[in-house]
Design a protein around this motif. Structure first.
Motif, short mmCIF file in Angstrom:
data_model
loop_
_atom_site.label_atom_id
_atom_site.label_comp_id
_atom_site.label_asym_id
_atom_site.label_seq_id
_atom_site.Cartn_x
_atom_site.Cartn_y
_atom_site.Cartn_z
N MET A 1 99.71 14.12 37.40
CA MET A 1 99.33 13.15 38.42
C MET A 1 100.33 11.99 38.41
SD MET A 1 95.74 10.99 38.81
CE MET A 1 94.70 12.39 39.20
N LEU A 2 100.80 11.63 39.61
CA LEU A 2 101.73 10.52 39.75
C LEU A 2 101.10 9.47 40.65
CD1 LEU A 2 104.61 9.37 39.24
CD2 LEU A 2 105.31 10.56 41.33
N VAL A 3 101.08 8.23 40.20
CA VAL A 3 100.51 7.13 40.97
C VAL A 3 101.63 6.21 41.43
CG1 VAL A 3 98.89 5.19 40.96
CG2 VAL A 3 98.36 7.26 39.65
N ARG A 4 101.71 6.00 42.74
CA ARG A 4 102.74 5.13 43.31
C ARG A 4 102.08 3.90 43.93
NH1 ARG A 4 104.63 10.18 45.42
NH2 ARG A 4 106.59 10.85 44.45
N PHE A 5 102.61 2.74 43.62
CA PHE A 5 102.09 1.49 44.17
C PHE A 5 102.98 1.03 45.32
CE2 PHE A 5 100.49 1.77 39.89
CZ PHE A 5 99.23 1.20 39.93
N TRP A 6 102.40 1.00 46.53
CA TRP A 6 103.12 0.57 47.72
C TRP A 6 102.80 -0.87 48.10
CZ3 TRP A 6 106.94 3.59 49.51
CH2 TRP A 6 106.93 4.95 49.15
N GLY A 7 101.67 -1.37 47.64
CA GLY A 7 101.28 -2.75 47.90
C GLY A 7 100.32 -3.22 46.83
N VAL B 1 97.91 2.28 47.51
CA VAL B 1 98.25 3.07 46.33
C VAL B 1 98.18 4.55 46.68
CG1 VAL B 1 97.62 3.65 43.95
CG2 VAL B 1 97.37 1.29 44.76
N GLU B 2 99.21 5.28 46.31
CA GLU B 2 99.26 6.72 46.55
C GLU B 2 99.01 7.47 45.24
OE1 GLU B 2 102.44 10.22 47.95
OE2 GLU B 2 103.10 8.14 47.73
N ILE B 3 98.22 8.52 45.33
CA ILE B 3 97.98 9.38 44.18
C ILE B 3 98.49 10.78 44.52
CG2 ILE B 3 96.22 10.47 42.72
CD1 ILE B 3 94.54 7.94 43.11
N GLU B 4 99.48 11.23 43.77
CA GLU B 4 100.05 12.56 43.98
C GLU B 4 99.53 13.47 42.88
OE1 GLU B 4 104.47 14.35 43.64
OE2 GLU B 4 104.25 12.81 45.19
N GLY C 1 96.76 19.55 43.48
CA GLY C 1 95.81 19.33 44.56
C GLY C 1 95.98 20.36 45.66
N ASP C 2 95.56 20.01 46.88
CA ASP C 2 95.68 20.94 48.00
C ASP C 2 96.90 20.67 48.86
OD1 ASP C 2 95.04 18.69 49.44
OD2 ASP C 2 93.34 19.57 50.51
N GLY C 3 97.76 19.74 48.41
CA GLY C 3 98.99 19.45 49.13
C GLY C 3 98.89 18.33 50.13
N SER C 4 97.70 17.75 50.32
CA SER C 4 97.57 16.61 51.23
C SER C 4 97.99 15.33 50.54
CB SER C 4 96.13 16.49 51.72
OG SER C 4 95.25 16.20 50.66
N PHE C 5 98.32 14.32 51.33
CA PHE C 5 98.58 12.99 50.79
C PHE C 5 97.24 12.36 50.41
CE2 PHE C 5 102.32 13.50 53.58
CZ PHE C 5 103.35 13.13 52.71
N ILE C 6 97.21 11.66 49.27
CA ILE C 6 96.03 10.93 48.83
C ILE C 6 96.41 9.46 48.79
CG2 ILE C 6 94.29 10.61 47.05
CD1 ILE C 6 94.16 13.37 48.27
N LEU C 7 95.69 8.61 49.51
CA LEU C 7 96.03 7.20 49.62
C LEU C 7 94.79 6.35 49.43
CD1 LEU C 7 98.70 5.66 50.37
CD2 LEU C 7 97.71 5.38 52.66
N VAL D 1 92.52 9.35 53.01
CA VAL D 1 92.64 7.92 52.68
C VAL D 1 91.27 7.39 52.27
CG1 VAL D 1 93.41 5.67 53.50
CG2 VAL D 1 94.45 7.76 54.43
N PHE D 2 91.24 6.67 51.14
CA PHE D 2 89.99 6.15 50.58
C PHE D 2 90.00 4.63 50.67
CE2 PHE D 2 90.78 10.30 48.90
CZ PHE D 2 89.54 10.91 48.91
N MET D 3 89.02 4.08 51.40
CA MET D 3 88.98 2.65 51.65
C MET D 3 88.06 1.94 50.65
SD MET D 3 91.05 2.35 54.12
CE MET D 3 90.76 0.57 54.18
N SER D 4 88.62 0.93 49.99
CA SER D 4 87.78 0.12 49.11
C SER D 4 86.80 -0.70 49.95
CB SER D 4 88.63 -0.82 48.24
OG SER D 4 89.34 -1.76 49.05
N HIS D 5 87.30 -1.31 51.02
CA HIS D 5 86.47 -2.05 51.96
C HIS D 5 87.29 -2.37 53.20
CE1 HIS D 5 88.66 -5.15 49.90
NE2 HIS D 5 88.08 -6.15 50.54
N LEU D 6 86.77 -3.21 54.08
CA LEU D 6 87.32 -3.31 55.42
C LEU D 6 87.90 -4.68 55.74
CD1 LEU D 6 84.38 -1.39 57.17
CD2 LEU D 6 86.51 -0.45 56.23
N HIS D 7 88.16 -5.49 54.74
CA HIS D 7 88.77 -6.79 54.99
C HIS D 7 90.21 -6.62 55.44
CE1 HIS D 7 85.58 -9.01 52.34
NE2 HIS D 7 85.14 -8.72 53.55
N TRP D 8 90.75 -7.64 56.13
CA TRP D 8 92.04 -7.53 56.81
C TRP D 8 93.17 -7.07 55.90
CZ3 TRP D 8 91.53 -12.89 59.60
CH2 TRP D 8 90.73 -12.73 60.73
N ASP D 9 93.19 -7.60 54.66
CA ASP D 9 94.31 -7.25 53.79
C ASP D 9 94.30 -5.80 53.35
OD1 ASP D 9 91.97 -8.25 52.46
OD2 ASP D 9 93.05 -8.34 50.56
#
Length: 322
Positions: free
Chosen positions: A1-7, A66-69, A73-79, A107-115
């Motif tokens: 598993m590879l975790v990439r931080f984009w923000g 954050v991306e999780i590779e 998995g099934d080859g989809s992007f996990i974000l 894509v998995f959302m922690s919550h819906l605030h603007w940031d």
């Protein structure tokens, strides 16, 4: 598993000021002590080998993404989250899709605030008719939030102008789902309008936890047993450590965020292997964040029980292989 931080910033995207850049250059020149470098490669080696991170680099200013590779998995992007870091992720995804990567995004959302949703209108694959984006959240009003930020009063491109196939799926806390080839567990967290943490386990048994925008108070740690259980033996916990302990217990109490100290305590209780400090306060400079990282490492050493907890400090561009 590879975790990439984009923000990795919280609340508001920030850019380094001209003054901050001048300060870094001045410190680098002083550290060089009059040395001359034959070319940029030699100068880069000096920056990477002899300067501290806050002087020679930056923790970045993009908000949560954050991306999780998964290794199997099934080859989809996990974000995780559509903060402003998702714009850069989208550019990277286009390059990989051109090379044959599957055009599916879970894509998995922690919550819906603007940031945490503000990068979506600039997410390139949303305009690609061959892409399929599935947005998972614990909130029933997740689709409303995404559509509302692209109403004409707020943004020039309407949600319905997007070309990708976009779906919204609501997940329930306490359940385990099989998504993208991973086992995904969901936990409700303490934050305004609620937030949700996610625990991802790939077929090899590697586990990453994404838990941001959740307030854990040091005076009520006895009530955090459910959180420690969610973090249990994780290979990596990405945790909201927006504030120093002093800020968290004083003027910013009840603002929905946690401190580095509390995160370390919970990870120790959980027997987690690595902690990534995350969701950095936008007013903190690179030096402030670096100082908090060093203090966190020292606190972990002083409070360690059995096995050590590796304390990382997330920055835009960091990759962690589990």
């Amino acid at each position: 598993m590879l975790v990439r931080f984009w923000g990795t910033r919280g609340s508001l995207a920030v850019a380094p000021t001209a003054g901050a850049i001048k300060g870094k250059i001045a410190k680098a020149l002083v550290a060089a002590g009059g040395r001359r470098f034959a070319d940029e490669a030699e100068a880069t080696a000096f920056v990477e080998g002899e300067l501290d991170f806050a002087t020679g680099a930056t923790y970045g200013g993009a908000t949560t993404c954050v991306e999780i590779e998964a290794s199997a998995g099934d080859g989809s992007f996990i974000l995780c989250d559509f903060g402003t870091g998702s714009r850069e992720f989208g550019i990277s995804a286009f390059g990989r899709m051109a090379g044959g990567h599957k055009r599916v995004f879970n894509v998995f959302m922690s919550h819906l605030h603007w940031d945490h949703i503000g990068g979506f209108p600039f997410f390139g694959p949303a305009f690609d008719p061959n892409s399929h984006i599935v947005i998972h959240a614990g909130h029933e009003d997740v689709e409303q939030a995404f559509r509302r930020q692209q109403e004409e009063i707020s943004f020039p491109v309407a949600f319905d102008w997007l070309r990708a196939k976009i779906e919204f799926k609501v997940l329930a806390p306490g359940e385990t789902y099989r998504i993208g080839g991973l086992d995904v567990e969901v936990m409700e967290q303490h934050h305004s309008h609620k937030s949700y943490g996610y625990r991802f386990t790939d077929p090899t048994g590697k586990t990453a936890v994404f838990s941001t925008d959740s307030e854990h108070k040091i005076e009520s740690m006895e009530g955090e047993a459910d959180v420690a259980n969610f973090f249990r033996a994780a290979d990596l916990v990405i945790c909201d450590t927006m504030y120093s302990l002093a800020d968290a217990v004083s003027m910013k109490e009840d603002w929905g965020h946690s401190s580095n100290i509390v995160a370390i305590d919970i990870c120790h209780e959980a027997g987690a292997k690595r902690l990534a400090l995350f969701h950095h306060e936008p007013i903190y400079s690179d030096e402030d964040i670096q100082r908090m990282h060093k203090e966190s490492i020292r606190y972990e050493e002083l409070t360690r029980r059995d096995d050590p907890l590796e304390v990382l400090c997330a920055y835009d561009g960091l990759e962690v292989r589990l």
